[in-house]
Design a protein around this motif. Structure first.
Motif, mmCIF file in Angstrom:
data_model
loop_
_atom_site.group_PDB
_atom_site.id
_atom_site.type_symbol
_atom_site.label_atom_id
_atom_site.label_comp_id
_atom_site.label_asym_id
_atom_site.label_seq_id
_atom_site.Cartn_x
_atom_site.Cartn_y
_atom_site.Cartn_z
ATOM 1 N N SER A 210 0.826 -1.211 0.000
ATOM 2 C CA SER A 210 0.000 0.000 0.000
ATOM 3 C C SER A 210 0.856 1.256 0.000
ATOM 4 C CB SER A 210 -0.934 -0.002 1.217
ATOM 5 O OG SER A 210 -1.848 -1.071 1.149
ATOM 6 N N ASP A 211 1.941 1.239 0.771
ATOM 7 C CA ASP A 211 2.856 2.382 0.802
ATOM 8 C C ASP A 211 3.499 2.591 -0.564
ATOM 9 O OD1 ASP A 211 2.262 2.662 3.459
ATOM 10 O OD2 ASP A 211 4.118 1.770 4.191
ATOM 11 N N TYR A 212 3.837 1.480 -1.224
ATOM 12 C CA TYR A 212 4.471 1.562 -2.542
ATOM 13 C C TYR A 212 3.510 2.157 -3.572
ATOM 14 C CZ TYR A 212 6.428 -0.047 -6.995
ATOM 15 O OH TYR A 212 6.909 -0.100 -8.282
ATOM 16 N N SER A 250 7.889 -8.903 -6.653
ATOM 17 C CA SER A 250 8.252 -7.587 -7.175
ATOM 18 C C SER A 250 8.115 -7.553 -8.695
ATOM 19 C CB SER A 250 9.687 -7.240 -6.766
ATOM 20 O OG SER A 250 10.043 -5.957 -7.243
ATOM 21 N N ALA A 251 8.547 -8.629 -9.353
ATOM 22 C CA ALA A 251 8.462 -8.684 -10.815
ATOM 23 C C ALA A 251 7.019 -8.723 -11.293
ATOM 24 C CB ALA A 251 9.220 -9.904 -11.333
ATOM 25 N N LYS A 259 12.290 -4.658 -10.197
ATOM 26 C CA LYS A 259 13.000 -4.575 -8.924
ATOM 27 C C LYS A 259 12.481 -3.452 -8.028
ATOM 28 C CE LYS A 259 16.164 -7.841 -9.256
ATOM 29 N NZ LYS A 259 16.247 -8.933 -8.273
ATOM 30 N N ALA A 260 11.563 -2.648 -8.546
ATOM 31 C CA ALA A 260 11.147 -1.440 -7.832
ATOM 32 C C ALA A 260 10.488 -1.751 -6.485
ATOM 33 C CB ALA A 260 10.194 -0.625 -8.711
ATOM 34 N N HIS A 264 11.889 -0.910 -2.767
ATOM 35 C CA HIS A 264 11.083 -0.116 -1.833
ATOM 36 C C HIS A 264 11.042 -0.798 -0.470
ATOM 37 C CE1 HIS A 264 7.604 1.892 -0.024
ATOM 38 N NE2 HIS A 264 7.059 0.689 0.137
ATOM 39 N N ILE A 265 10.851 -2.113 -0.452
ATOM 40 C CA ILE A 265 10.780 -2.855 0.806
ATOM 41 C C ILE A 265 12.110 -2.783 1.544
ATOM 42 C CG2 ILE A 265 10.595 -5.192 1.766
ATOM 43 C CD1 ILE A 265 8.511 -5.797 -0.385
ATOM 44 N N ARG A 266 13.188 -2.948 0.832
ATOM 45 C CA ARG A 266 14.498 -2.940 1.479
ATOM 46 C C ARG A 266 14.888 -1.546 1.973
ATOM 47 N NH1 ARG A 266 13.739 -6.872 2.993
ATOM 48 N NH2 ARG A 266 14.181 -8.921 2.140
#
Length: 335
Positions: A210-212, A250-251, A259-260, A264-266
């Protein structure tokens, strides 16, 4: 799904009601059995949909010892002794379940292979009374195994265990509400240190998603497509009894920038593991609320309701506590 080895032992209460006795099979089940293959397939399907605990063996023993992992390692080293190993493990489980005599039933052990992955499934199955038709076409009592009910079960991804991945949660075990005591016994029997909390990990992943979506300011259609991609992938992994991997997810979430979402998570440091066991109940609660009327279009993830978004039923009013950055900038520019 080739079955490399399978065997069934029986647990039944002793006449004095003080323990569980074992009626052990003399040898492994014959291979190339359509009936056994159908049974294992049905049990896997049931197990995949159940709430589970996840973890790994507390310590990888050196050499052959009396622990679950030690005995299993010895069997995998030479591929023999499956009947002896499972009989000993069943005896250990029977002693551990001394206070839970109601769990009597048939204990199935099966070593199976799917593609390049070997797994060991352990499941306690109960019988139920049913009705069958005999050769004279008469209805007769028929005893069946209830593959939809599992009192206890566990599955070990043998391939991941042998690969020695320090982060992999290669052991899962049944952990349903109302069965916590039995789940604790099974975890101790397996020698598993519980690692990931599947519901919490899934909730954190959905929060990161959701943040992404908010950070990237996707429009409503794109947001819905990405939500569907996440839920479809998680549901598919749940059905297969496998974990979600951040790389794969992610893909799928953003094919143009595969990879976006991972980055974002990392970068945001959500504390998520590389592999996440999906939780069915949490996924079922995750959906988007959408509505359009009178020039107003609103869309948000359901888990935000009650946190950053509130609905006042009495006043029929939606309260947004955290206004999206892009919308906030537009509102300020209209002052």
């Amino acid at each position: 799904m080739p079955l490399l080895q399978s065997i069934v032992h029986r647990l039944e209460p002793a006449l004095d009601g003080a323990r569980l006795d074992i009626v052990a099979a003399n040898d492994v089940h014959p291979q190339d059995s359509d009936a056994m293959e159908a049974l294992v397939t049905a049990l896997n399907d049931t197990y995949n949909t159940k709430p589970k605990g996840w973890g790994r063996f507390s310590a990888d023993p050196e050499g052959v010892d009396t622990t679950f992992a030690g005995g299993l390692g010895g069997y995998l080293a030479d591929g023999s002794g499956f009947a002896t190993l499972t009989r000993r493990l069943t005896e250990q489980l029977a002693r551990a379940l001394a206070e839970h005599l109601s769990v009597a039933g048939y204990l199935l052990f099966t070593h199976q292979r799917q593609g390049d992955t070997d797994t060991l499934l352990v499941a306690l199955v109960h019988q139920r009374e049913g009705i069958g038709i005999n050769a004279e076409h008469h209805a007769i009592p028929a005893v069946q195994l209830n593959t939809r009910q599992l009192t206890l079960a566990a599955r070990i991804n043998l391939t991941q265990w042998q690969q020695g991945d320090a982060q992999s949660q290669y052991v899962s075990f049944l952990k349903e509400r109302g069965g916590q005591k039995v789940a604790e016994v099974v975890a101790q029997w397996l020698g598993v240190g519980e690692g990931l909390d599947a519901p919490q990990e899934t909730r954190t992943l959905l929060k990161a998603f959701s943040d992404y979506v908010e950070k990237e300011a996707f429009d409503e259609e794109a947001s819905r497509e990405k939500t569907d991609a996440l839920v479809d992938y998680a549901t598919d992994q749940l059905r297969r009894g496998e974990t979600m991997t951040l790389d794969e997810l992610s893909a799928l979430v953003d094919e143009r920038q595969p990879k976006a979402f991972y980055e974002h998570i990392r970068h945001a440091d959500y504390g998520l593991a590389e592999e996440i066991p999906p939780d069915k109940r949490t996924l079922n609660q995750f959906r988007r609320f959408t509505g359009r009327a009178g020039g107003v279009s609103i869309s948000f993830d359901s888990h935000l309701l009650g946190n950053s978004i509130e609905y006042d039923k009495a006043a029929d009013r939606l309260i947004i506590k955290q206004v999206p950055r892009q919308l906030k900038e537009q509102l300020k520019g209209n002052d």
